[in-house]
Each structure stands twice: as C-alpha cells, then as structure tokens.
Design a protein around this motif. Sequence first.
Motif, PDB file in Angstrom:
ATOM      1  N   ALA A  58      -1.732 -12.038  16.043  1.00 19.41           N
ATOM      2  CA  ALA A  58      -0.863 -12.248  17.210  1.00 19.41           C
ATOM      3  C   ALA A  58      -1.638 -11.999  18.495  1.00 19.41           C
ATOM      4  N   PHE A  59      -2.443 -10.962  18.516  1.00 21.02           N
ATOM      5  CA  PHE A  59      -3.263 -10.627  19.686  1.00 21.02           C
ATOM      6  C   PHE A  59      -4.196 -11.798  20.023  1.00 21.02           C
ATOM      7  N   ALA A  60      -4.879 -12.320  19.005  1.00 20.69           N
ATOM      8  CA  ALA A  60      -5.793 -13.451  19.218  1.00 20.69           C
ATOM      9  C   ALA A  60      -5.042 -14.690  19.689  1.00 20.69           C
ATOM     10  N   ALA A  61      -3.876 -14.934  19.123  1.00 22.63           N
ATOM     11  CA  ALA A  61      -3.073 -16.097  19.526  1.00 22.63           C
ATOM     12  C   ALA A  61      -2.619 -15.990  20.977  1.00 22.63           C
ATOM     13  N   VAL A  62      -2.217 -14.806  21.389  1.00 23.47           N
ATOM     14  CA  VAL A  62      -1.789 -14.599  22.775  1.00 23.47           C
ATOM     15  C   VAL A  62      -2.976 -14.793  23.719  1.00 23.47           C
ATOM     16  N   LEU A  63      -4.141 -14.253  23.361  1.00 20.53           N
ATOM     17  CA  LEU A  63      -5.320 -14.440  24.216  1.00 20.53           C
ATOM     18  C   LEU A  63      -5.682 -15.925  24.351  1.00 20.53           C
ATOM     19  N   ALA A  64      -5.451 -16.691  23.307  1.00 24.09           N
ATOM     20  CA  ALA A  64      -5.796 -18.111  23.328  1.00 24.09           C
ATOM     21  C   ALA A  64      -4.720 -18.985  23.951  1.00 24.09           C
ATOM     22  N   TYR A  87     -10.373 -18.998  31.854  1.00 23.43           N
ATOM     23  CA  TYR A  87     -10.845 -19.703  33.043  1.00 23.43           C
ATOM     24  C   TYR A  87     -12.160 -19.190  33.615  1.00 23.43           C
ATOM     25  N   GLN A  88     -12.426 -17.903  33.475  1.00 22.34           N
ATOM     26  CA  GLN A  88     -13.678 -17.373  34.019  1.00 22.34           C
ATOM     27  C   GLN A  88     -14.770 -17.326  32.952  1.00 22.34           C
ATOM     28  N   LEU A  89     -14.477 -16.668  31.845  1.00 24.17           N
ATOM     29  CA  LEU A  89     -15.490 -16.504  30.798  1.00 24.17           C
ATOM     30  C   LEU A  89     -15.604 -17.730  29.902  1.00 24.17           C
ATOM     31  N   ARG A  90     -14.518 -18.470  29.772  1.00 24.47           N
ATOM     32  CA  ARG A  90     -14.450 -19.677  28.947  1.00 24.47           C
ATOM     33  C   ARG A  90     -14.919 -19.434  27.516  1.00 24.47           C
ATOM     34  N   ILE A  91     -14.357 -18.396  26.945  1.00 19.95           N
ATOM     35  CA  ILE A  91     -14.675 -18.017  25.570  1.00 19.95           C
ATOM     36  C   ILE A  91     -13.981 -18.986  24.615  1.00 19.95           C
ATOM     37  N   ALA A 115      -1.632 -10.901  29.862  1.00 16.89           N
ATOM     38  CA  ALA A 115      -1.710 -11.991  30.846  1.00 16.89           C
ATOM     39  C   ALA A 115      -3.011 -11.978  31.652  1.00 16.89           C
ATOM     40  N   PRO A 116      -3.433 -10.840  32.187  1.00 17.01           N
ATOM     41  CA  PRO A 116      -4.701 -10.860  32.943  1.00 17.01           C
ATOM     42  C   PRO A 116      -5.900 -11.222  32.075  1.00 17.01           C
ATOM     43  N   LEU A 117      -5.921 -10.743  30.838  1.00 16.14           N
ATOM     44  CA  LEU A 117      -7.037 -11.049  29.943  1.00 16.14           C
ATOM     45  C   LEU A 117      -7.037 -12.517  29.526  1.00 16.14           C
ATOM     46  N   GLN A 118      -5.846 -13.103  29.387  1.00 25.10           N
ATOM     47  CA  GLN A 118      -5.753 -14.528  29.066  1.00 25.10           C
ATOM     48  C   GLN A 118      -6.479 -15.351  30.128  1.00 25.10           C
TER      49      GLN A 118
END
Length: 141
Positions: free
Chosen positions: A131-137, A89-93, A81-84
């Motif tokens: 799954a990791f990438a999907a959660v981050l996105a 919102y901050q890095l806008r990757i 959640a914090p990395l999402q």
Amino acid sequence: MLSKKEKALIKGIWEKLTPVAEYIGSQALNRMFVSYPGTKTYFSHLDISPGSAHLFTHGKKIVLAIAEGAKDISQLMVTLAPLQTIHAYQLRIDPTNFKLLSHCLLVTLAVYMGEDFTPVAHAAMDKYLSAFAAVLAEKYR
C-alpha cells in the motif's frame, strides 16, 4: 485491505524499529543495491557504499517515513502527499523501485526480527508496504 488487528501490529512493529531506523534502512537499501544494481542510478550523488553516512542517513529517512505512515494507515495518502510529489516530479524515481525496496525491507525485517517476524506479521507488513509503494506511485498515473 488491512484489519484493525493488522494495523495495530504494523504500528507496533514500526514503533519498536524507530530507534534502529538507520540500521534497518541502510540494510534494506544495501540489499536493494546488491540485488537490483540498476536502482543505484538514483543515488549517484551519494556515497552508497556499505556503512557510509549517506546510506545510514537516507535509510533512516525512509524508515521514519514508513513508521510515520504506520501511525495512521487510513491517512496514508495525506501523510505521503509531499513524498509523492518529490519522488514523481523532482527525483523521477521509477515506481517499480518502490516495490523492490519493499521486498528488501521485508527480508531485512525478517533477518532483524527473527522469530518475532511471524507469518502473520510478515503478511500484514507485506500488505502495508504494498500500500505504501502504491501510494508513493500514485502521482505517476
């Protein structure tokens, strides 16, 4: 998605890789920058040349986050959640970059682990990194 056996396999792999997190992470990032030069734009404030301290530091952060998520994959949304929020919102990757890095991590793991990176381990790790990438996105939706 992932069986209990696959989850245990993934957890075990990341536990073994944690001591070499800097190496694995920097190699994967370097591979991504060489293969997908457009990904460098998000790192313009860092020295991302091969072997740089910034590359090792950021690579370690990435690998440790992935290893932390592997400890309890069923709680990946909570763990990330914090990395999402930071990435959206901050890095806008661009979330496509998460998939690119996942692929580069798979290649790096195959090179580093050699015969220990079996087809079963590869398939399980591919599922986990997807799954990791999907959660981050997730915050981008």
